[in-house]
Enzyme design. Sequence first.
Site, mmCIF file in Angstrom:
data_model
loop_
_atom_site.group_PDB
_atom_site.id
_atom_site.type_symbol
_atom_site.label_atom_id
_atom_site.label_comp_id
_atom_site.label_asym_id
_atom_site.label_seq_id
_atom_site.Cartn_x
_atom_site.Cartn_y
_atom_site.Cartn_z
ATOM 1 C CG ASP A 133 -2.102 -0.884 1.108
ATOM 2 O OD1 ASP A 133 -2.440 -1.265 -0.023
ATOM 3 O OD2 ASP A 133 -2.704 -1.217 2.147
ATOM 4 N NE ARG A 181 -5.222 -1.795 -4.135
ATOM 5 C CZ ARG A 181 -4.719 -2.161 -2.961
ATOM 6 N NH1 ARG A 181 -4.132 -1.261 -2.183
ATOM 7 N NH2 ARG A 181 -4.770 -3.417 -2.569
#
Length: 304
Positions: A133, A181
Amino acid sequence: MLAEVSKNVFLHASQNKALNKAAKKWGLRFGAAQVVAGDTIEHAIKKVRELNEKGLVCTLDHLGEFVSSREEAIEATQYNVRTLEAMGQAGVTCNLSVKMTQLGLDIDRSFCVENMRRILETAKKYDNFVRIDMEDYAHCQMTLDILRELRETFDNVGTVIQAYLFRAEQDVKELKGIPLRLVKGAYQESPTVAFQDKAQIDENYMRIIEEHLLSGTYTAIASHDHNIIAKVKEFAHKNNIPRTQFEFQMLYGFRTDMQLSLVKEGYTMRVYVPFGNDWFGYFMRRLAERPQNVAFALKGFFSK
């Protein structure tokens, strides 16, 4: 104006260490249980299995960030390893998302990398994938540098690029070939490094999505914005980009109707499923993203 004030309040709260510490003792409050899948691996696996049965794939995130001791980072690493093992043993369709600061990035870079290697070795054992992330801007370059280092040994790791950052387009170009992502961004960043206007963020978001899709690299489009999703569908169709080259992603507890609709249309739809007792910062950022999300908090508060 009111929405902007509300956003700033929630973002500041998300970074308040005292509130985060207190929240661990509260349990899932203020509606957080609607968007956080419990506080144990067992709870999370149960939710993932339920989502899989509906045709949704998942990614699990053991919540936690900005740890301040090696002991905490080692504990987080071990917990992520156990999560991967539990997923493999349960046979669920789910990968893992991790935050570098949870693994000790602010303590020692080499220490963090070794923790990450241990997680990736476990993921490889189960033929699984790990997504790093992206956190705040201060950690962006370090995260990308570590990603490149890890990719020299592991092909089962990718990361996240935030469209509100000025650097996003160049980063996407430089990371061609690496699964990404793509998100709009959820942290409070300075106007010197990030777009502040929604229209500009949306424009840059579509720009980096198109860039990555055209590169032939697997792309995860993480958005609840139906306009963005419609544009991605149209762009993919016009450019003959197969559905096997991309997926949509949404957060657990949000837009479940749209998630199921995408599955019915034949798209891969991955649900980001957070769990654990370190939920406060994550929940505050979700409230900051969209004023409508405050309804979750109010509903949860008045139901107590």
